[in-house]
Design an enzyme around this catalytic site. Structure first.
Site, PDB file in Angstrom:
ATOM      1  N   GLU A 111       0.832  -1.201   0.000  1.00 59.61           N
ATOM      2  CA  GLU A 111       0.000   0.000   0.000  1.00 59.61           C
ATOM      3  C   GLU A 111       0.868   1.252   0.000  1.00 59.61           C
ATOM      4  O   GLU A 111       1.793   1.379   0.810  1.00 59.61           O
ATOM      5  CB  GLU A 111      -0.915  -0.002   1.224  1.00 59.61           C
ATOM      6  CG  GLU A 111      -1.625   1.294   1.539  1.00 59.61           C
ATOM      7  CD  GLU A 111      -2.500   1.801   0.403  1.00 59.61           C
ATOM      8  OE1 GLU A 111      -2.498   3.019   0.158  1.00 59.61           O
ATOM      9  OE2 GLU A 111      -3.186   0.971  -0.243  1.00 59.61           O
ATOM     10  N   GLN A 112       0.564   2.168  -0.915  1.00 59.32           N
ATOM     11  CA  GLN A 112       1.365   3.390  -1.042  1.00 59.32           C
ATOM     12  C   GLN A 112       1.255   4.295   0.181  1.00 59.32           C
ATOM     13  O   GLN A 112       2.241   4.905   0.599  1.00 59.32           O
ATOM     14  CB  GLN A 112       0.932   4.144  -2.296  1.00 59.32           C
ATOM     15  CG  GLN A 112       1.718   5.418  -2.547  1.00 59.32           C
ATOM     16  CD  GLN A 112       1.391   6.004  -3.908  1.00 59.32           C
ATOM     17  OE1 GLN A 112       1.091   5.281  -4.851  1.00 59.32           O
ATOM     18  NE2 GLN A 112       1.452   7.321  -4.004  1.00 59.32           N
ATOM     19  N   TYR A 132     -28.228   9.250   4.059  1.00 56.99           N
ATOM     20  CA  TYR A 132     -28.588   8.135   4.942  1.00 56.99           C
ATOM     21  C   TYR A 132     -27.738   8.139   6.209  1.00 56.99           C
ATOM     22  O   TYR A 132     -26.692   8.807   6.285  1.00 56.99           O
ATOM     23  CB  TYR A 132     -28.479   6.787   4.222  1.00 56.99           C
ATOM     24  CG  TYR A 132     -27.141   6.435   3.587  1.00 56.99           C
ATOM     25  CD1 TYR A 132     -26.086   5.910   4.327  1.00 56.99           C
ATOM     26  CD2 TYR A 132     -26.976   6.578   2.203  1.00 56.99           C
ATOM     27  CE1 TYR A 132     -24.892   5.548   3.719  1.00 56.99           C
ATOM     28  CE2 TYR A 132     -25.781   6.219   1.588  1.00 56.99           C
ATOM     29  CZ  TYR A 132     -24.741   5.696   2.349  1.00 56.99           C
ATOM     30  OH  TYR A 132     -23.563   5.347   1.742  1.00 56.99           O
ATOM     31  N   ASP A 154     -11.629  -1.387  -9.035  1.00 57.18           N
ATOM     32  CA  ASP A 154     -11.578  -0.180  -9.866  1.00 57.18           C
ATOM     33  C   ASP A 154     -10.442  -0.205 -10.878  1.00 57.18           C
ATOM     34  O   ASP A 154     -10.485   0.537 -11.866  1.00 57.18           O
ATOM     35  CB  ASP A 154     -11.414   1.063  -8.987  1.00 57.18           C
ATOM     36  CG  ASP A 154     -12.717   1.507  -8.349  1.00 57.18           C
ATOM     37  OD1 ASP A 154     -13.775   0.931  -8.683  1.00 57.18           O
ATOM     38  OD2 ASP A 154     -12.687   2.425  -7.513  1.00 57.18           O
ATOM     39  N   ARG A 159     -17.471   4.064   5.548  1.00 53.83           N
ATOM     40  CA  ARG A 159     -16.470   3.347   4.741  1.00 53.83           C
ATOM     41  C   ARG A 159     -15.274   2.925   5.586  1.00 53.83           C
ATOM     42  O   ARG A 159     -14.722   1.835   5.409  1.00 53.83           O
ATOM     43  CB  ARG A 159     -16.014   4.241   3.581  1.00 53.83           C
ATOM     44  CG  ARG A 159     -15.175   3.518   2.550  1.00 53.83           C
ATOM     45  CD  ARG A 159     -14.754   4.438   1.419  1.00 53.83           C
ATOM     46  NE  ARG A 159     -14.155   3.693   0.320  1.00 53.83           N
ATOM     47  CZ  ARG A 159     -14.819   3.250  -0.734  1.00 53.83           C
ATOM     48  NH1 ARG A 159     -16.117   3.492  -0.841  1.00 53.83           N
ATOM     49  NH2 ARG A 159     -14.208   2.571  -1.684  1.00 53.83           N
TER      50      ARG A 159
END
Length: 379
Positions: A36-37, A215, A294, A110
């Site tokens: 992970e960067q 929401y 993605d 998230r």
């Protein structure tokens, strides 16, 4: 390696898709490391939806009990006219979705989902500050090179490094994303700032050329999330941290229902990013290198399936590699790709339309999908 002993797998990117894939592949007995960067994980102020199709994957990763405690589960999600507030479609959720599709529909922060996934991957398998530069195919695997000079050898590599994937660029060349001409303002904030404003559990307010989704993100209803799709063709900054102008945001929705305006008035700050997309890709893999999430099927957020389909990818990939000999890795990656491309391309294409009736028509096929049990094609 011989069949059944597991592969050395390097995953570039520790987002939701990369961590879900790591978790699934570790459970399948592979030796997985994630690069992970970022120097550390950050709890970005954003909500996320996980439909039953995604929750079925997360269940097998052991996360369902934790996520049920963290997530909000409304009985329905409303679609309203922007000005009158008339309900044009009430999408049943709650127990109906769970009974119909075998898993709940979850709304959450998230950061909570990301932290839950990270908890399933040992800390010594996640390498921060790893700025991926390039890979090289070798006789029996792949060599991954990073900006700090380290070189990692693996039997196969997975590019889960997002819409601007460096892995994708090396595989297929540089292709610019398409800016949709729209931006998303989004934020989470404390619900007590609403001062008693009546709030639907989950609602999408449809305007002629823009919308806003609102929401709760936890079962206590103590935190509210909203995200917009707003026409701003002159803006093209793709950053999770770009600060949005609240006056511009409020002005863009000044004609919307008073309840929407009151929620925007209560909002203390919002971030803003450009909504971009790519067309479905004809291929996802190279020699013992493939893409996920993605990096290969970025989509607009209008069906809330971007992260969900990335989570599905990890489950299907782990199944495609089951019992495979080293010499058959590429065949397994072809199976994974053939199993996933038709579904993700369909969701990409429907999502970009942002059409309520077309989205409604896809619910059965989207939610009923079970990544752990869907038949896989032959090599």
């Amino acid at each position: 390696m011989s069949a059944g002993t597991g592969f050395d797998i390097a995953i570039v990117g520790a987002g939701i898709g990369g961590l879900a894939a790591a978790s699934a592949l570790l459970k399948a007995g592979h030796n997985v490391h994630v690069y992970e960067q970022a120097q550390a994980f950050a709890r970005v102020g954003a909500g996320i939806q996980q439909g039953p199709n995604a929750v079925k994957v997360l269940r097998k990763l052991g996360l369902e009990p934790r996520l049920r405690e963290l997530a909000f589960r409304p009985n329905s999600s409303l679609n309203r006219q922007w000005d009158t507030g008339e309900v044009t479609w009430e999408r049943e959720l709650g127990q109906f979705v769970e009974d119909e599709y075998g898993a709940p529909y979850l709304y959450m922060h998230r950061g909570d989902l990301h932290a839950a996934l990270a908890s399933t991957v040992p800390v010594d398998r996640i390498h921060h500050g790893a700025h991926f530069v390039r890979f090289e195919s070798e006789e029996r695997g792949v060599a991954l090179h990073f900006a700090d000079g380290r070189c990692v050898k693996a039997d196969l590599a997975i590019g889960a490094d997002g819409i601007h994937s460096v892995v994708r660029r090396q595989l297929f060349g540089d292709e610019q994303v398409r800016f949709t001409g729209r931006v998303a303002y989004r934020t989470t904030f404390a619900a007590d700032r609403l001062g008693g404003i009546e709030l639907d559990s989950s609602c999408k307010w449809w305007g002629a050329d823009r919308h806003i989704v609102i929401y709760y993100v936890n079962p206590r209803r103590s935190e509210v999330y909203f995200v917009t799709s707003t026409p701003e063709p002159e803006f093209a900054v793709e950053s999770w941290s770009e600060v949005g102008d609240l006056d511009a945001l409020r002005s863009a929705y000044a004609d919307f229902h008073p309840r929407v305006q009151a929620i925007l008035e209560a909002c203390p700050a919002a971030h803003k990013w450009a909504l971009v997309e790519r067309a479905p890709m004809p291929r996802w893999r190279g020699d013992r290198v493939t893409l996920l999430g993605d990096a290969c099927h970025p989509m607009t957020p209008y069906m809330a399936q971007g992260a969900a389909t990335a989570v599905e990818d990890g489950a299907v990939l782990s199944r495609a590699l089951e019992g495979v000999d080293h010499s058959d890795i590429n065949s397994a990656l072809d199976i994974y790709e053939s199993a996933r491309k038709p579904r993700t391309a369909r969701i990409q294409q429907i999502s970009r339309l942002n059409d309520m009736d077309k989205i409604r028509a896809e619910i059965e096929s989207v939610y009923s999908y079970d990544a752990w049990n869907v038949p896989l094609p032959s090599a």
